[in-house]
Design an enzyme around this catalytic site. Structure first.
Site, PDB file in Angstrom:
ATOM      1  N   GLY A   1      -0.464   1.687  11.175  1.00 16.35           N
ATOM      2  CA  GLY A   1      -0.785   1.968   9.317  1.00 16.35           C
ATOM      3  C   GLY A   1      -2.012   1.860   9.039  1.00 16.35           C
TER       4      GLY A   1
ATOM      5  N   GLU B   1      -6.187  -3.033   7.604  1.00 11.68           N
ATOM      6  CA  GLU B   1      -5.295  -3.435   7.411  1.00 11.68           C
ATOM      7  C   GLU B   1      -4.450  -1.856   6.170  1.00 11.68           C
ATOM      8  OE1 GLU B   1      -2.013  -3.357   8.454  1.00 11.68           O
ATOM      9  OE2 GLU B   1      -1.032  -5.365   7.900  1.00 11.68           O
ATOM     10  N   ASP B   2      -3.379  -1.297   6.217  1.00 11.66           N
ATOM     11  CA  ASP B   2      -3.356  -1.001   5.537  1.00 11.66           C
ATOM     12  C   ASP B   2      -2.960  -1.513   3.990  1.00 11.66           C
ATOM     13  OD1 ASP B   2      -0.679  -1.644   6.489  1.00 11.66           O
ATOM     14  OD2 ASP B   2      -0.143   0.019   6.850  1.00 11.66           O
TER      15      ASP B   2
ATOM     16  N   ASP C   1       1.285  -7.343   1.955  1.00  8.99           N
ATOM     17  CA  ASP C   1       2.919  -7.322   1.246  1.00  8.99           C
ATOM     18  C   ASP C   1       2.854  -8.469   1.083  1.00  8.99           C
ATOM     19  OD1 ASP C   1       5.328  -6.309  -0.265  1.00  8.99           O
ATOM     20  OD2 ASP C   1       5.806  -5.979   1.182  1.00  8.99           O
TER      21      ASP C   1
ATOM     22  N   GLY D   1       2.649 -10.829   3.277  1.00  8.75           N
ATOM     23  CA  GLY D   1       0.944 -11.432   3.210  1.00  8.75           C
ATOM     24  C   GLY D   1       1.204 -12.383   4.789  1.00  8.75           C
TER      25      GLY D   1
ATOM     26  N   THR E   1       1.980 -10.938   7.977  1.00  6.33           N
ATOM     27  CA  THR E   1       1.653 -10.745   8.652  1.00  6.33           C
ATOM     28  C   THR E   1       0.189 -10.749   9.060  1.00  6.33           C
ATOM     29  OG1 THR E   1       2.432  -8.724   8.726  1.00  6.33           O
ATOM     30  CG2 THR E   1       0.458  -8.468   9.654  1.00  6.33           C
TER      31      THR E   1
ATOM     32  N   LYS F   1      -0.268  -5.887  -2.418  1.00  2.66           N
ATOM     33  CA  LYS F   1       0.733  -5.891  -3.470  1.00  2.66           C
ATOM     34  C   LYS F   1       1.264  -7.758  -3.707  1.00  2.66           C
ATOM     35  CE  LYS F   1       3.949  -2.203  -1.395  1.00  2.66           C
ATOM     36  NZ  LYS F   1       4.961  -2.598  -0.575  1.00  2.66           N
TER      37      LYS F   1
ATOM     38  N   PHE G   1       7.581   0.665  -3.200  1.00  2.00           N
ATOM     39  CA  PHE G   1       7.264   1.476  -1.682  1.00  2.00           C
ATOM     40  C   PHE G   1       6.619   2.168  -1.348  1.00  2.00           C
ATOM     41  CE2 PHE G   1       7.831   3.584   2.724  1.00  2.00           C
ATOM     42  CZ  PHE G   1       7.992   2.236   2.836  1.00  2.00           C
TER      43      PHE G   1
ATOM     44  N   ASP H   1       3.849   5.029   6.068  1.00  2.00           N
ATOM     45  CA  ASP H   1       4.949   5.710   6.912  1.00  2.00           C
ATOM     46  C   ASP H   1       6.905   5.348   5.840  1.00  2.00           C
ATOM     47  OD1 ASP H   1       4.713   3.432   8.811  1.00  2.00           O
ATOM     48  OD2 ASP H   1       6.932   4.127   9.341  1.00  2.00           O
TER      49      ASP H   1
ATOM     50  N   ARG I   1       2.790   9.331   7.381  1.00  2.00           N
ATOM     51  CA  ARG I   1       0.632   9.369   7.621  1.00  2.00           C
ATOM     52  C   ARG I   1       0.195  10.490   7.288  1.00  2.00           C
ATOM     53  NH1 ARG I   1       2.154   3.651   9.631  1.00  2.00           N
ATOM     54  NH2 ARG I   1       4.043   3.611  11.134  1.00  2.00           N
TER      55      ARG I   1
END
Ligand code: IMP
Ligand code: MG
Length: 181
Positions: free
Chosen positions: A51, A105-106, A109, A111, A113, A137, A158, A165, A171
């Site tokens: 991403g 990071e893209d 969300d 968190g 990851t 977010k 979303f 993606d 993308r």
């Protein structure tokens, strides 16, 4: 039907959310802040595939200090709704000792990851670790995490485009699109 205001990817219709020009302006501002904050200190930007690849390619060109680049890949395996396991490939190949690391990071969300990645990176003994996320977010973020640079805080919708993606597609869109809530 495809128009720049509305696009269809597979079964879903997305609406234009953040224009390419706004994105580029914001990436320029982030690059300027990073340039100022790291002036004189070489920096290693580590992008999360897939991403972050579009965002990172623009961000490095807006960062006017010495920048090295690396990429790792995150994959999530969600067992139950509340417990997700994230794995990272190529992490062991990174040489982080005594380096200033900026994770790119893209979108952050939940968190999870970032929460999983930070301690693994800390074990590799960098001099510093910061996070730069194009999107955040906040309403969805379940963990206590400091995001040092954020492009846009967005509602819990979303989004696709500019590296993000839907089911592998979208993308390459220059604008960001969102599902209507
Ligand atoms: P987190 O661990 O919940 O913060 O998830 C972050 C990852 O989920 C991102 O790197 C994206 O790959 C994915 N993600 C979260 N929200 C979106 C979205 O709105 N569109 C596309 N991917 C998303
Ligand atoms: Mg991602």
């Amino acid at each position: 039907m495809q128009s720049s205001k509305q696009i269809k990817i597979k079964d879903l219709v997305f609406h234009k959310f953040i224009d390419e020009k706004q994105i580029q302006r914001r990436v320029g501002e982030l690059g300027q802040r990073i340039t100022d904050d790291y002036s004189g200190s070489p920096l290693l930007m580590i992008g999360l595939l897939n991403g972050a690849v579009v965002f990172m390619s623009d961000l490095i060109r807006q960062t006017k200090t010495d920048v090295e680049c690396a990429f790792i890949k995150a994959s999530s395996y969600v067992g139950t709704q509340s417990i997700g396991t994230v794995r990272f490939s190529s992490l062991d190949d990174l040489q982080l000792k005594s380096k200033h690391v900026l994770i790119v990071e893209d979108i952050v969300d939940s968190g999870l990851t970032m929460n999983r990645l930070l301690p693994l990176m800390a074990q590799l003994q960098p001099q510093s670790i910061k996070i730069c996320a194009l999107l955040h977010k906040p309403a969805n973020t379940k963990v206590n995490i400091t995001l040092d640079y954020v492009g846009f805080e967005i509602p819990d919708r979303f989004v696709v485009g500019y590296g993000l993606d839907y089911d592998g597609l979208g993308r390459n869109l220059p604008h960001l699109y969102s599902l209507k809530s």
